[in-house]
Write an enzyme that holds these catalytic residues in place. Structure first.
Site, mmCIF file in Angstrom:
data_model
loop_
_atom_site.group_PDB
_atom_site.id
_atom_site.type_symbol
_atom_site.label_atom_id
_atom_site.label_comp_id
_atom_site.label_asym_id
_atom_site.label_seq_id
_atom_site.Cartn_x
_atom_site.Cartn_y
_atom_site.Cartn_z
ATOM 1 N N PRO A 199 0.709 -1.237 -0.081
ATOM 2 C CA PRO A 199 -0.015 0.037 0.001
ATOM 3 C C PRO A 199 0.993 1.399 0.143
ATOM 4 O O PRO A 199 2.094 1.303 0.373
ATOM 5 C CB PRO A 199 -0.804 -0.022 1.385
ATOM 6 C CG PRO A 199 -0.679 -1.473 1.607
ATOM 7 C CD PRO A 199 0.484 -2.102 1.264
ATOM 8 N N ASP A 200 0.219 2.474 -0.205
ATOM 9 C CA ASP A 200 0.818 3.564 -0.620
ATOM 10 C C ASP A 200 2.031 3.758 -1.305
ATOM 11 O O ASP A 200 3.099 4.623 -0.995
ATOM 12 C CB ASP A 200 1.295 4.214 0.828
ATOM 13 C CG ASP A 200 -0.189 4.274 1.806
ATOM 14 O OD1 ASP A 200 -1.275 4.493 1.323
ATOM 15 O OD2 ASP A 200 0.063 3.735 2.936
ATOM 16 N N ARG A 201 2.260 2.906 -2.118
ATOM 17 C CA ARG A 201 3.068 2.740 -3.084
ATOM 18 C C ARG A 201 4.728 2.534 -2.375
ATOM 19 O O ARG A 201 5.759 2.666 -2.711
ATOM 20 C CB ARG A 201 3.671 4.180 -3.840
ATOM 21 C CG ARG A 201 3.956 4.059 -5.536
ATOM 22 C CD ARG A 201 4.277 5.243 -6.054
ATOM 23 N NE ARG A 201 5.401 4.859 -7.063
ATOM 24 C CZ ARG A 201 6.708 4.958 -6.912
ATOM 25 N NH1 ARG A 201 7.027 5.073 -5.612
ATOM 26 N NH2 ARG A 201 7.713 4.513 -7.730
ATOM 27 N N MET A 202 4.723 1.906 -1.143
ATOM 28 C CA MET A 202 5.680 1.545 -0.449
ATOM 29 C C MET A 202 6.173 0.336 -0.761
ATOM 30 O O MET A 202 5.948 -0.569 0.154
ATOM 31 C CB MET A 202 5.547 1.808 1.129
ATOM 32 C CG MET A 202 5.331 3.507 1.386
ATOM 33 S SD MET A 202 6.939 4.398 1.004
ATOM 34 C CE MET A 202 7.867 3.725 2.273
ATOM 35 N N HIS A 203 6.466 -0.156 -2.021
ATOM 36 C CA HIS A 203 6.483 -1.520 -2.317
ATOM 37 C C HIS A 203 8.040 -2.240 -1.856
ATOM 38 O O HIS A 203 8.817 -1.441 -1.415
ATOM 39 C CB HIS A 203 6.398 -1.728 -3.850
ATOM 40 C CG HIS A 203 5.415 -0.982 -4.450
ATOM 41 N ND1 HIS A 203 4.190 -1.135 -4.346
ATOM 42 C CD2 HIS A 203 5.465 -0.092 -5.707
ATOM 43 C CE1 HIS A 203 3.186 -0.262 -5.013
ATOM 44 N NE2 HIS A 203 4.030 0.427 -5.786
#
Length: 213
Positions: free
Chosen positions: A189-193
């Site tokens: 989530p939240d582009r915190m890959h």
């Protein structure tokens, strides 16, 4: 596992160094198995990127037919555009795009043709129609029309009609991609890959690096 469940699991997934298998090929095999169990279409499909002698890049989808400590194996016509690129540059990259699992794996490295024995072993598992097609199609060559291709296939079918086993064409075989870098990408989530890469050292061992998403 259904695709709906795969989507739910993907949203909860994470990937840390402690989660990785002991080698890149075991980790990749595990992820491929999970993609297969999730019911993804063509889970062994991968996008192959090559560059020609003019430096022009090209991509196309191929099927992974083998994963082991040496690398990744796929098969094709040796006179095709992709094979010409591979023969001239000796380098390639592939990406497994498992969108439903919020995962992808990118592999970069050098390429070599596999042995004729390895090619023959895989060839024997192919449907007869696919074997005939490999003989009939001058892959990547310009054709005058669909009829010319169908006529070539029919001529090939007649040529081998009396043979129980269709021989391997001399212009067809496998390529082995030997990884120098294998990156495992897990969506978060939240582009915190999560991005973890196996990178080959000079002594041929691999170190693991975490990359910013």
């Amino acid at each position: 596992m259904s695709l709906d469940r795969a989507e739910r699991v993907a949203h909860q997934a994470s990937l840390d160094v402690a989660d990785l298998a002991t080698s890149w090929h075991i980790q990749l095999s595990e992820w491929l198995s999970e993609a297969t169990e999730a019911g993804l279409p063509e889970p062994n499909g991968m996008v192959l990127a090559t560059v020609n002698t003019e430096g022009e890049p090209s991509t196309r989808s191929v099927l992974c037919k083998g994963i082991d400590s040496r690398g990744i194996v796929f098969f094709t016509n040796y006179t095709s555009a992709k094979s010409r690129d591979l023969r001239s540059s000796r380098r390639a990259s592939v990406t497994f795009p498992w969108f439903a699992l919020h995962r992808q794996v990118n592999v970069r490295g050098t390429v070599d043709a596999v042995s004729r024995e390895e090619t023959a072993a895989y060839w024997a598992t192919r449907p007869r129609g696919s074997q005939l097609g490999a003989w009939a199609s001058p892959q990547s060559a310009v054709m005058s029309g669909r009829r010319a291709l169908e006529d070539a296939f029919e001529a090939t079918r007649r040529r081998f009609a009396d043979l129980e086993a269709v021989p391997v064409p001399p212009h067809w075989g496998g390529w082995l991609l030997r990884p120098e870098r294998v990156e495992f990408w897990q969506g978060r989530p939240d582009r915190m890959h999560d991005r973890l890469a196996f990178v080959r050292n000079q002594d041929q061992s691999f170190k693991v690096q975490r990359l910013a998403p």
